[in-house]
Design a protein around this motif. Sequence first.
Motif, PDB file in Angstrom:
ATOM      1  N   MET A   1      22.570 -31.583-100.214  1.00 23.35           N
ATOM      2  CA  MET A   1      21.459 -31.543-101.127  1.00 23.35           C
ATOM      3  C   MET A   1      21.955 -31.930-102.520  1.00 23.35           C
ATOM      4  O   MET A   1      22.970 -31.428-102.976  1.00 23.35           O
ATOM      5  N   ILE A   2      21.247 -32.807-103.158  1.00 23.81           N
ATOM      6  CA  ILE A   2      21.608 -33.287-104.488  1.00 23.81           C
ATOM      7  C   ILE A   2      20.772 -32.547-105.530  1.00 23.81           C
ATOM      8  O   ILE A   2      19.545 -32.512-105.445  1.00 23.81           O
ATOM      9  N   LEU A   3      21.464 -31.966-106.506  1.00 18.75           N
ATOM     10  CA  LEU A   3      20.809 -31.253-107.596  1.00 18.75           C
ATOM     11  C   LEU A   3      21.249 -31.866-108.923  1.00 18.75           C
ATOM     12  O   LEU A   3      22.340 -32.424-109.028  1.00 18.75           O
ATOM     13  N   ILE A   4      20.414 -31.720-109.933  1.00 26.06           N
ATOM     14  CA  ILE A   4      20.726 -32.253-111.260  1.00 26.06           C
ATOM     15  C   ILE A   4      21.046 -31.076-112.175  1.00 26.06           C
ATOM     16  O   ILE A   4      20.274 -30.132-112.279  1.00 26.06           O
ATOM     17  N   SER A   5      22.214 -31.164-112.837  1.00 28.91           N
ATOM     18  CA  SER A   5      22.596 -30.120-113.788  1.00 28.91           C
ATOM     19  C   SER A   5      23.658 -30.652-114.737  1.00 28.91           C
ATOM     20  O   SER A   5      24.788 -30.881-114.346  1.00 28.91           O
ATOM     21  N   LYS A   6      23.274 -30.814-115.979  1.00 33.22           N
ATOM     22  CA  LYS A   6      24.247 -31.282-116.966  1.00 33.22           C
ATOM     23  C   LYS A   6      25.201 -30.166-117.373  1.00 33.22           C
ATOM     24  O   LYS A   6      26.203 -30.424-118.023  1.00 33.22           O
ATOM     25  N   TYR A   7      24.906 -28.928-116.972  1.00 29.20           N
ATOM     26  CA  TYR A   7      25.757 -27.796-117.338  1.00 29.20           C
ATOM     27  C   TYR A   7      26.871 -27.546-116.328  1.00 29.20           C
ATOM     28  O   TYR A   7      27.939 -27.078-116.689  1.00 29.20           O
ATOM     29  N   ILE A   8      26.639 -27.853-115.063  1.00 28.93           N
ATOM     30  CA  ILE A   8      27.641 -27.601-114.017  1.00 28.93           C
ATOM     31  C   ILE A   8      28.659 -28.734-113.964  1.00 28.93           C
ATOM     32  O   ILE A   8      29.839 -28.498-113.729  1.00 28.93           O
ATOM     33  N   VAL A   9      28.214 -29.960-114.193  1.00 25.81           N
ATOM     34  CA  VAL A   9      29.111 -31.117-114.145  1.00 25.81           C
ATOM     35  C   VAL A   9      29.989 -31.097-115.402  1.00 25.81           C
ATOM     36  O   VAL A   9      29.482 -31.073-116.521  1.00 25.81           O
ATOM     37  N   PRO A  10      31.317 -31.107-115.215  1.00 27.65           N
ATOM     38  CA  PRO A  10      32.220 -31.064-116.375  1.00 27.65           C
ATOM     39  C   PRO A  10      32.044 -32.271-117.301  1.00 27.65           C
ATOM     40  O   PRO A  10      31.670 -33.360-116.862  1.00 27.65           O
ATOM     41  N   LYS A  11      32.328 -32.052-118.564  1.00 30.81           N
ATOM     42  CA  LYS A  11      32.244 -33.118-119.564  1.00 30.81           C
ATOM     43  C   LYS A  11      33.149 -34.288-119.155  1.00 30.81           C
ATOM     44  O   LYS A  11      34.272 -34.086-118.714  1.00 30.81           O
ATOM     45  N   GLY A  12      32.620 -35.491-119.273  1.00 25.73           N
ATOM     46  CA  GLY A  12      33.384 -36.678-118.922  1.00 25.73           C
ATOM     47  C   GLY A  12      33.203 -37.116-117.479  1.00 25.73           C
ATOM     48  O   GLY A  12      33.730 -38.144-117.069  1.00 25.73           O
ATOM     49  N   PHE A  13      32.457 -36.348-116.689  1.00 26.69           N
ATOM     50  CA  PHE A  13      32.224 -36.677-115.281  1.00 26.69           C
ATOM     51  C   PHE A  13      30.733 -36.854-115.040  1.00 26.69           C
ATOM     52  O   PHE A  13      29.903 -36.356-115.788  1.00 26.69           O
ATOM     53  N   GLY A  15      29.424 -36.403-111.691  1.00 27.30           N
ATOM     54  CA  GLY A  15      29.030 -35.567-110.568  1.00 27.30           C
ATOM     55  C   GLY A  15      30.160 -34.666-110.112  1.00 27.30           C
ATOM     56  O   GLY A  15      31.329 -34.901-110.438  1.00 27.30           O
ATOM     57  N   ILE A  16      29.783 -33.642-109.370  1.00 27.44           N
ATOM     58  CA  ILE A  16      30.749 -32.722-108.776  1.00 27.44           C
ATOM     59  C   ILE A  16      30.139 -32.187-107.480  1.00 27.44           C
ATOM     60  O   ILE A  16      28.920 -31.979-107.395  1.00 27.44           O
ATOM     61  N   THR A  17      30.985 -31.993-106.495  1.00 30.27           N
ATOM     62  CA  THR A  17      30.523 -31.465-105.215  1.00 30.27           C
ATOM     63  C   THR A  17      31.056 -30.058-105.039  1.00 30.27           C
ATOM     64  O   THR A  17      32.261 -29.839-105.054  1.00 30.27           O
ATOM     65  N   LEU A  18      30.139 -29.131-104.890  1.00 31.71           N
ATOM     66  CA  LEU A  18      30.467 -27.738-104.601  1.00 31.71           C
ATOM     67  C   LEU A  18      29.678 -27.384-103.353  1.00 31.71           C
ATOM     68  O   LEU A  18      28.475 -27.134-103.428  1.00 31.71           O
ATOM     69  N   PHE A  19      30.358 -27.418-102.215  1.00 32.32           N
ATOM     70  CA  PHE A  19      29.694 -27.297-100.930  1.00 32.32           C
ATOM     71  C   PHE A  19      28.660 -26.185-100.940  1.00 32.32           C
ATOM     72  O   PHE A  19      28.950 -25.086-101.392  1.00 32.32           O
ATOM     73  N   PRO A  20      27.466 -26.449-100.481  1.00 32.88           N
ATOM     74  CA  PRO A  20      26.923 -27.640 -99.819  1.00 32.88           C
ATOM     75  C   PRO A  20      26.141 -28.555-100.763  1.00 32.88           C
ATOM     76  O   PRO A  20      25.340 -29.353-100.310  1.00 32.88           O
ATOM     77  N   PHE A  21      26.387 -28.433-102.061  1.00 37.04           N
ATOM     78  CA  PHE A  21      25.596 -29.183-103.031  1.00 37.04           C
ATOM     79  C   PHE A  21      26.395 -30.287-103.715  1.00 37.04           C
ATOM     80  O   PHE A  21      27.584 -30.153-103.952  1.00 37.04           O
ATOM     81  N   ILE A  22      25.682 -31.346-104.063  1.00 34.17           N
ATOM     82  CA  ILE A  22      26.202 -32.384-104.940  1.00 34.17           C
ATOM     83  C   ILE A  22      25.432 -32.235-106.244  1.00 34.17           C
ATOM     84  O   ILE A  22      24.202 -32.312-106.250  1.00 34.17           O
ATOM     85  N   PHE A  23      26.148 -31.961-107.324  1.00 37.98           N
ATOM     86  CA  PHE A  23      25.530 -31.838-108.637  1.00 37.98           C
ATOM     87  C   PHE A  23      25.781 -33.132-109.414  1.00 37.98           C
ATOM     88  O   PHE A  23      26.923 -33.586-109.508  1.00 37.98           O
ATOM     89  N   LEU A  24      24.718 -33.688-109.945  1.00 41.42           N
ATOM     90  CA  LEU A  24      24.814 -34.886-110.761  1.00 41.42           C
ATOM     91  C   LEU A  24      24.345 -34.552-112.170  1.00 41.42           C
ATOM     92  O   LEU A  24      23.460 -33.711-112.355  1.00 41.42           O
ATOM     93  N   LYS A  25      24.920 -35.224-113.147  1.00 43.34           N
ATOM     94  CA  LYS A  25      24.616 -34.928-114.542  1.00 43.34           C
ATOM     95  C   LYS A  25      23.211 -35.371-114.941  1.00 43.34           C
ATOM     96  O   LYS A  25      22.556 -34.710-115.736  1.00 43.34           O
ATOM     97  N   GLU A  26      22.745 -36.490-114.385  1.00 42.20           N
ATOM     98  CA  GLU A  26      21.434 -37.031-114.745  1.00 42.20           C
ATOM     99  C   GLU A  26      20.667 -37.470-113.499  1.00 42.20           C
ATOM    100  O   GLU A  26      21.273 -37.886-112.507  1.00 42.20           O
ATOM    101  N   THR A  27      19.362 -37.413-113.573  1.00 40.42           N
ATOM    102  CA  THR A  27      18.506 -37.798-112.452  1.00 40.42           C
ATOM    103  C   THR A  27      18.753 -39.245-112.015  1.00 40.42           C
ATOM    104  O   THR A  27      18.746 -39.540-110.823  1.00 40.42           O
ATOM    105  N   ASP A  28      19.004 -40.131-112.965  1.00 45.16           N
ATOM    106  CA  ASP A  28      19.227 -41.549-112.642  1.00 45.16           C
ATOM    107  C   ASP A  28      20.423 -41.759-111.719  1.00 45.16           C
ATOM    108  O   ASP A  28      20.477 -42.749-110.989  1.00 45.16           O
ATOM    109  N   PHE A  29      21.374 -40.842-111.737  1.00 48.28           N
ATOM    110  CA  PHE A  29      22.573 -40.991-110.911  1.00 48.28           C
ATOM    111  C   PHE A  29      22.266 -40.840-109.421  1.00 48.28           C
ATOM    112  O   PHE A  29      23.071 -41.235-108.587  1.00 48.28           O
TER     113      PHE A  29
END
Length: 107
Positions: A1-13, A15-29
């Motif tokens: 499942m892909i979620l959007i969160s600019k707070y979970i994704v570290p600065k300079g990245f 996206g990040i995957t924390l099972f079972p989620f993929i967190f992306l910084k912006e919706t466009d990604f």
Amino acid sequence: MILISKYIVPKGFTGITLFPFIFLKETDFKDDKILVNHEKIHLKQQLELLIIFFYIFYLFEWFIKLIKYKNSYIAYKNISFEREAYLNEKDFNYTKNRKFWAFLNYL
């Protein structure tokens, strides 16, 4: 499942995957197929190492590479899990054909 969160994704990245989620910084990604595929490779890696062992090994390897390279970004880019994901992110069939513990080939 892909979620959007600019707070979970570290600065300079992006996206990040924390099972079972993929967190992306912006919706466009979400439309970036290469980025999403890269993160899906991490999901496979996490599953095969029963999630917790992935994070232990990831942090351990990053720390060793940090000592070696004395640069956190270079250490990150040389982690076997990242090397595998970056080298195969454009192969959209990779997660289907990937061999068990394939990350070991990138140590």
